[in-house]
Each structure stands twice: as structure tokens, then as C-alpha cells.
Design an enzyme around this catalytic site. Structure first.
Site, PDB file in Angstrom:
ATOM      1  N   ALA A  65       0.863  -1.181   0.000  1.00 57.04           N
ATOM      2  CA  ALA A  65       0.000   0.000   0.000  1.00 57.04           C
ATOM      3  C   ALA A  65       0.901   1.234   0.000  1.00 57.04           C
ATOM      4  O   ALA A  65       2.056   1.168   0.427  1.00 57.04           O
ATOM      5  CB  ALA A  65      -0.879  -0.018   1.246  1.00 57.04           C
ATOM      6  N   GLY A 108       0.716  -5.087   0.772  1.00 64.02           N
ATOM      7  CA  GLY A 108      -0.422  -5.166  -0.145  1.00 64.02           C
ATOM      8  C   GLY A 108      -0.057  -5.778  -1.484  1.00 64.02           C
ATOM      9  O   GLY A 108      -0.923  -6.315  -2.178  1.00 64.02           O
ATOM     10  N   GLU A 111      -0.379  -9.358  -0.914  1.00 64.11           N
ATOM     11  CA  GLU A 111      -1.818  -9.628  -0.771  1.00 64.11           C
ATOM     12  C   GLU A 111      -2.521  -9.596  -2.131  1.00 64.11           C
ATOM     13  O   GLU A 111      -3.402 -10.414  -2.403  1.00 64.11           O
ATOM     14  CB  GLU A 111      -2.432  -8.609   0.191  1.00 64.11           C
ATOM     15  CG  GLU A 111      -1.937  -8.825   1.622  1.00 64.11           C
ATOM     16  CD  GLU A 111      -2.292  -7.687   2.562  1.00 64.11           C
ATOM     17  OE1 GLU A 111      -2.054  -6.519   2.194  1.00 64.11           O
ATOM     18  OE2 GLU A 111      -2.808  -7.957   3.658  1.00 64.11           O
ATOM     19  N   GLU A 131       4.409  -5.226   7.275  1.00 68.37           N
ATOM     20  CA  GLU A 131       3.628  -4.158   7.914  1.00 68.37           C
ATOM     21  C   GLU A 131       3.988  -3.953   9.371  1.00 68.37           C
ATOM     22  O   GLU A 131       3.877  -2.856   9.906  1.00 68.37           O
ATOM     23  CB  GLU A 131       2.121  -4.460   7.799  1.00 68.37           C
ATOM     24  CG  GLU A 131       1.547  -4.346   6.392  1.00 68.37           C
ATOM     25  CD  GLU A 131       1.615  -5.620   5.567  1.00 68.37           C
ATOM     26  OE1 GLU A 131       2.384  -6.548   5.931  1.00 68.37           O
ATOM     27  OE2 GLU A 131       0.897  -5.696   4.552  1.00 68.37           O
TER      28      GLU A 131
HETATM   29  N1  CAA Z   1       4.643   3.289  -0.479  1.00 70.84           N
HETATM   30  C1  CAA Z   1       5.080   4.455  -1.000  1.00 70.84           C
HETATM   31  N2  CAA Z   1       6.268   4.584  -1.611  1.00 70.84           N
HETATM   32  C2  CAA Z   1       7.071   3.498  -1.681  1.00 70.84           C
HETATM   33  C3  CAA Z   1       6.684   2.249  -1.163  1.00 70.84           C
HETATM   34  C4  CAA Z   1       5.395   2.161  -0.538  1.00 70.84           C
HETATM   35  N3  CAA Z   1       4.922   1.007  -0.047  1.00 70.84           N
HETATM   36  N4  CAA Z   1       7.686   1.364  -1.372  1.00 70.84           N
HETATM   37  C5  CAA Z   1       8.652   2.029  -2.020  1.00 70.84           C
HETATM   38  N5  CAA Z   1       8.287   3.313  -2.215  1.00 70.84           N
HETATM   39  C6  CAA Z   1       9.063   4.378  -2.875  1.00 70.84           C
HETATM   40  C7  CAA Z   1      10.206   4.856  -1.985  1.00 70.84           C
HETATM   41  O1  CAA Z   1       9.752   5.794  -1.026  1.00 70.84           O
HETATM   42  C8  CAA Z   1      11.138   5.445  -3.010  1.00 70.84           C
HETATM   43  O2  CAA Z   1      10.659   6.707  -3.376  1.00 70.84           O
HETATM   44  P1  CAA Z   1      11.694   7.963  -3.538  1.00 70.84           P
HETATM   45  O3  CAA Z   1      12.625   7.519  -4.647  1.00 70.84           O
HETATM   46  O4  CAA Z   1      10.801   9.095  -3.936  1.00 70.84           O
HETATM   47  O5  CAA Z   1      12.393   8.115  -2.245  1.00 70.84           O
HETATM   48  C9  CAA Z   1      10.964   4.536  -4.215  1.00 70.84           C
HETATM   49  O6  CAA Z   1       9.716   3.863  -4.018  1.00 70.84           O
HETATM   50  C10 CAA Z   1      12.039   3.475  -4.327  1.00 70.84           C
HETATM   51  O7  CAA Z   1      12.098   2.787  -3.087  1.00 70.84           O
HETATM   52  P2  CAA Z   1      13.454   2.563  -2.252  1.00 70.84           P
HETATM   53  O8  CAA Z   1      14.392   3.700  -2.490  1.00 70.84           O
HETATM   54  O9  CAA Z   1      13.067   2.288  -0.844  1.00 70.84           O
HETATM   55  O10 CAA Z   1      14.023   1.266  -2.982  1.00 70.84           O
HETATM   56  P3  CAA Z   1      14.976   0.162  -2.371  1.00 70.84           P
HETATM   57  O11 CAA Z   1      15.388  -0.702  -3.511  1.00 70.84           O
HETATM   58  O12 CAA Z   1      16.041   0.778  -1.536  1.00 70.84           O
HETATM   59  O13 CAA Z   1      14.050  -0.693  -1.366  1.00 70.84           O
HETATM   60  C11 CAA Z   1      12.017  -1.854  -0.730  1.00 70.84           C
HETATM   61  C12 CAA Z   1      12.975  -1.453  -1.871  1.00 70.84           C
HETATM   62  C13 CAA Z   1      12.745  -2.823   0.215  1.00 70.84           C
HETATM   63  C14 CAA Z   1      10.825  -2.549  -1.371  1.00 70.84           C
HETATM   64  C15 CAA Z   1      11.590  -0.600   0.068  1.00 70.84           C
HETATM   65  O14 CAA Z   1      11.116   0.365  -0.851  1.00 70.84           O
HETATM   66  C16 CAA Z   1      10.488  -0.845   1.063  1.00 70.84           C
HETATM   67  O15 CAA Z   1      10.744  -1.383   2.130  1.00 70.84           O
HETATM   68  N6  CAA Z   1       9.222  -0.433   0.748  1.00 70.84           N
HETATM   69  C17 CAA Z   1       8.103  -0.520   1.660  1.00 70.84           C
HETATM   70  C18 CAA Z   1       7.611  -1.939   1.797  1.00 70.84           C
HETATM   71  C19 CAA Z   1       6.481  -2.023   2.790  1.00 70.84           C
HETATM   72  O16 CAA Z   1       6.637  -1.735   3.976  1.00 70.84           O
HETATM   73  N7  CAA Z   1       5.273  -2.428   2.331  1.00 70.84           N
HETATM   74  C20 CAA Z   1       4.091  -2.542   3.150  1.00 70.84           C
HETATM   75  C21 CAA Z   1       3.225  -1.314   3.016  1.00 70.84           C
HETATM   76  S1  CAA Z   1       1.864  -1.306   4.146  1.00 70.84           S
HETATM   77  C22 CAA Z   1       0.683  -2.284   3.433  1.00 70.84           C
HETATM   78  O17 CAA Z   1       0.848  -2.789   2.361  1.00 70.84           O
HETATM   79  C23 CAA Z   1      -0.597  -2.446   4.219  1.00 70.84           C
HETATM   80  C24 CAA Z   1      -1.505  -3.523   3.693  1.00 70.84           C
HETATM   81  O18 CAA Z   1      -1.466  -4.639   4.142  1.00 70.84           O
HETATM   82  C25 CAA Z   1      -2.531  -3.231   2.711  1.00 70.84           C
END
Ligand code: CAA
Length: 257
Positions: A65, A108, A111, A131
Site C-alpha cells: 500500500a 499489499g 496480498e 507491515e
Molecule cells: N509506499 C510508497 N512509496 C514506496 C513504497 C510504498 N509502499 N515502497 C517504495 N516506495 C518508494 C520509496 O519511497 C522510493 O521513493 P523515492 O525515490 O521518492 O524516495 C521509491 O519507491 C524506491 O524505493 P526505495 O528507495 O526504498 O528502494 P529500495 O530498492 O532501496 O528498497 C524496498 C525497496 C525494500 C521494497 C523498500 O522500498 C520498502 O521497504 N518499501 C516498503 C515496503 C512495505 O513496507 N510495504 C508494506 C506497506 S503497508 C501495506 O501494504 C498495508 C496492507 O497490508 C494493505
């Protein structure tokens, strides 16, 4: 219809939806999910489409998400608007959905892949429910579908520690149906969808409905449900054609009626 966050194509009788927010690793914003549902509506209504593939990029199927969109959300708003209930519509589709996953399928994203009927993974795929590291829990089936698919031990491990599961472990655990080289994952999924779409659509839809019933009922009820559906298929022209073609040693020409 023009879309901002997804790409939509037809490959024969297979519909293909590519999540396309590369700058956010395909994070599932409200806008993206609305477009995904609109594209699925379009394919579901289209007689020329028999199955649908959902994919992302080589780096990410979807990283979850959209955290920037969610971070200021408060409970009352989330509850009143029934936040992310829209996502459920993906899992209620009647035509088969195949997920082609490369790279990250997190939160998500994992999911969403699990809402599809099966997952074909690239060797690079990484699944996770991280999460917990954001101070929340999975909100769109992560604690439920994942537990049914991989069992309690691995689901607990993933939801409580947030660790990622690589493609080979995901295949061993039963989360994905096949693992293929990253360059082949989309073609493999499209081929699978085209194969499905070459069969009788009512039979395909009923097979999907019947397998899904296994997750929602007892074995005895499930077997009864399956038998009734099996019997009902003898009312279709495609059953006559399928069996006649077998006896005449030719390929069936299904007309989906
Ligand atoms: N939401 C918004 N933006 C996101 C994102 C997310 N879930 N995941 C990545 N991005 C964005 C980053 O903020 C970044 O943006 P900027 O370049 O503007 O800074 C861009 O995508 C690239 O990401 P990274 O620089 O972090 O890339 P990386 O290769 O270093 O890392 C990653 C990759 C490990 C996937 C890391 O991006 C990450 O941990 N993302 C979040 C994963 C996460 O926590 N997901 C769960 C979300 S909550 C949810 O989904 C609730 C549900 O159950 C419905």
C-alpha cells in the site's frame, strides 16, 4: 479508457494489466487500485477475454500500500471509509487471474498476488508482509490468505518478523505454482492465461468457483458443491463439443455457451 498508473493490453484472449508506478515501486495508491478495478471490470465484461494476467516490473510486482498516502490516516476516517475494502473486489473476480511476480511483492503487493488464482514467480521474486515494521498489520488478507496457503508457522514468521520469502521457498511452501527465469515470467503467465482462455469459459469459471469453495466450507459440503457444478456442466454446448471432439480425435471448438 486512459490510465495513469497501469498499462492495459490484450494478448489474444488473455487480458494483461501491468502495474506502472515505477517511481514508487508500484505502491498501491487509491488511484492505482481504482484503475486496476476499472480495467478488471472491462475485461470481465469482454466476451473476447477468458483470463487475465496482473504483473509489475522486474524490480517490483508491488511494494505494498502507498505509505505516503496512509501515514496521516486516522482511525475514524479509516473506519468510516472502510479503508482498503476496495481491494477486495480484485479477489471477487469470476474470470481467472494469474499473477506474474518478479522482484518485491510486499505488504499489499503480496496480498494482491494472493488475490489472484495462482502466482507464477520469477527466481527474483521476494514475498513479504513487513507491515509490522510500520506499526500495523497486513490489512488486505495477509494474515488470512497467507496462513491458508503456507500454514501457520511460516505465516506467523512472516507477519511477526516481517522477513521476506524468496521464490524457491515460496514454491516449496505452496505460495506459488511455478518458478521461472525472470526473463520468462510474463510470457509464461500469458501463455497460462491463453491456455485457460482457450477452454470453455463456463467450465473455467466453475472450476475456479469450486476450488475457492474448498477454503470456505467443509470437505463434505465442498464435494457436494463440486458434484452439482460438475452435473450442471452437462447442460452446456461446450461439454457436448468437448466430448464429441475427443471421440472424433480432433480439437474442440468451444463457443463458451
Ligand atoms: N509506499 C510508497 N512509496 C514506496 C513504497 C510504498 N509502499 N515502497 C517504495 N516506495 C518508494 C520509496 O519511497 C522510493 O521513493 P523515492 O525515490 O521518492 O524516495 C521509491 O519507491 C524506491 O524505493 P526505495 O528507495 O526504498 O528502494 P529500495 O530498492 O532501496 O528498497 C524496498 C525497496 C525494500 C521494497 C523498500 O522500498 C520498502 O521497504 N518499501 C516498503 C515496503 C512495505 O513496507 N510495504 C508494506 C506497506 S503497508 C501495506 O501494504 C498495508 C496492507 O497490508 C494493505
Amino acid at each position: 479508457m486512459a490510465y495513469d498508473y497501469i498499462l492495459v493490453e490484450r494478448r489474444g484472449r488473455a487480458g494483461l494489466i501491468t502495474l506502472n508506478r515505477p517511481n514508487a515501486l508500484n505502491a498501491l495508491s487509491a488511484g492505482l487500485v481504482a484503475e486496476l478495478n476499472a480495467a478488471l471490470d472491462e475485461f470481465e465484461a469482454d466476451d473476447k477475454i477468458g483470463a487475465i494476467v496482473i504483473t509489475g516490473s522486474e524490480k517490483a510486482f508491488a511494494a505494498g500500500a502507498d505509505i505516503t498516502e496512509m501515514k496521516e490516516l486516522d482511525f475514524v476516517t479509516a473506519y468510516r471509509d472502510d479503508f482498503i475494502s476496495e481491494w477486495d473486489k480484485v479477489g471477487q473476480r469470476r474470470k481467472p487471474l494469474v499473477a506474474a511476480v518478479a522482484g518485491y511483492a510486499l505488504g499489499g503487493g503480496c496480498e494482491l498476488a494472493m488475490m489472484c488464482d495462482f502466482i507464477i514467480a520469477a527466481e527474483t521474486a521476494k514475498f513479504g508482509q513487513p507491515e509490522i515494521s510500520l506499526g500495523v498489520i497486513p490489512g488486505s488478507g495477509g494474515t488470512q490468505r497467507l496462513t491458508r496457503f503456507v500454514g501457520k508457522a511460516k505465516a506467523m514468521d512472516m507477519c511477526l518478523t516481517g522477513r521476506l520469502m524468496e521464490a524457491d521457498e515460496a514454491e516449496r511452501a505452496g505460495l506459488v505454482s511455478r518458478v521461472v527465469p525472470v526473463g520468462d515470467v510474463l510470457e509464461e503467465a500469458v501463455k497460462a492465461a491463453q491456455k485457460i482462455a482457450s477452454f470453455s469459459l463456463p467450465a473455467v469459471m466453475m472450476a475456479k468457483e469450486s476450488v475457492n469453495r474448498a477454503y470456505e466450507t467443509t470437505m463434505a459440503e465442498g464435494i457436494r458443491f463440486e458434484r452439482r457444478i460438475f452435473q450442471a456442466l452437462f447442460a452446456t454446448e461446450d461439454q457436448k463439443e468437448g466430448m464429441l471432439a475427443f471421440t472424433e480425435k480432433r480439437s474442440p471448438q468451444f463457443n463458451n455457451r
